[in-house]
Scaffold this motif. Sequence first.
Motif: not given
Length: 340
Positions: A230-233, A235-240, A311-316
Amino acid sequence: MSDALINGVAGAGGGIIAQILTYPLQTVNTRQQTDRDPSRSSSKEGTLKQMIKVVKHEGWGRLYGGLTPSLVGTAASQGVYYYFYQIFRDRAEAASLNRWKRGVGDGSVGMFQSLVVAAISGCVNVLLTNPIWVIVTRMQTHRKKKALPAPVSHSQDEAGQTAIVEPPPYGTINAVQELYDEAGIFGFWKGVIPTLIMVSNPSIQFMIYETLLNKLKKRRDSNMKGAGGITALEIFLLGAIAKLGATLVTYPLLVVKSRLQAKQGVEDKRQQYKGTCDAIIKMIRYEGLTGFYKGMGTKIVQSVFAAAVLFMIKEELVKAARLLVTGDVKLINVKLKSAR
């Protein structure tokens, strides 16, 4: 370092970055929500036009009015929320595992349990941090007063020109004092009722997010990629997507909350609210249902982008923290998989 603490710190870090990036949109959106005159031209202006208008008449600084307490509030809110969310989530997973051992269920946390966990975490967060957000709303909706000529006895400077007196700056202390003078200590919990109801927003958001994430993880597992696929991108889209769905459902409550928290110093009694029910009744009576959706376009853009970044930054950050603590990349992926 506990998993709850890691998630709390990561959530706070992600929230701060998202807040800084989207704050001008938040300021404009709060002003749109608290505009109580449906005939005013600003009610029909677009977001970009309103931002330009604020800069032109009040300066760039007004777009960032209340940024300092807002960053404090964001760090506190995200930290408190994710910390308690992880604690309650761990307990829910333990309870599900015990039921599975007794032959009940499959050992996983269901959608309803995820909703309850998010709701309880949200209530704790609201009760602890509401005073910060009342102050932020006051500072965002404060409009810089025009400079006025000095009193007659001091109206000319040494060159014989009329002296202009700039209004004093409006800061956090001013907002706190104004709020206390207006409503006392309980004023810091203005709008807490609709805000507590609005805990359904992150509940719905996390329910959608985790549902979509679990489906994506199962697809990755079937492709033998595991959680690491699962990529950061993504995660970004799921969060949006998750934030978009939650915002559409709960936006009217957000408008009511902003109306209650903003300064009530208007002469028209129709635009003064004694409480949540009074605000809802007066808004329906004098503005119609459209009043509950003022500035929703701005809010969707701001909240969806902010949530996706968060979401993206938190996961990273969670991955980085676990790597520093354990030094084991495989353990990181296992924990990410079990945390949802």
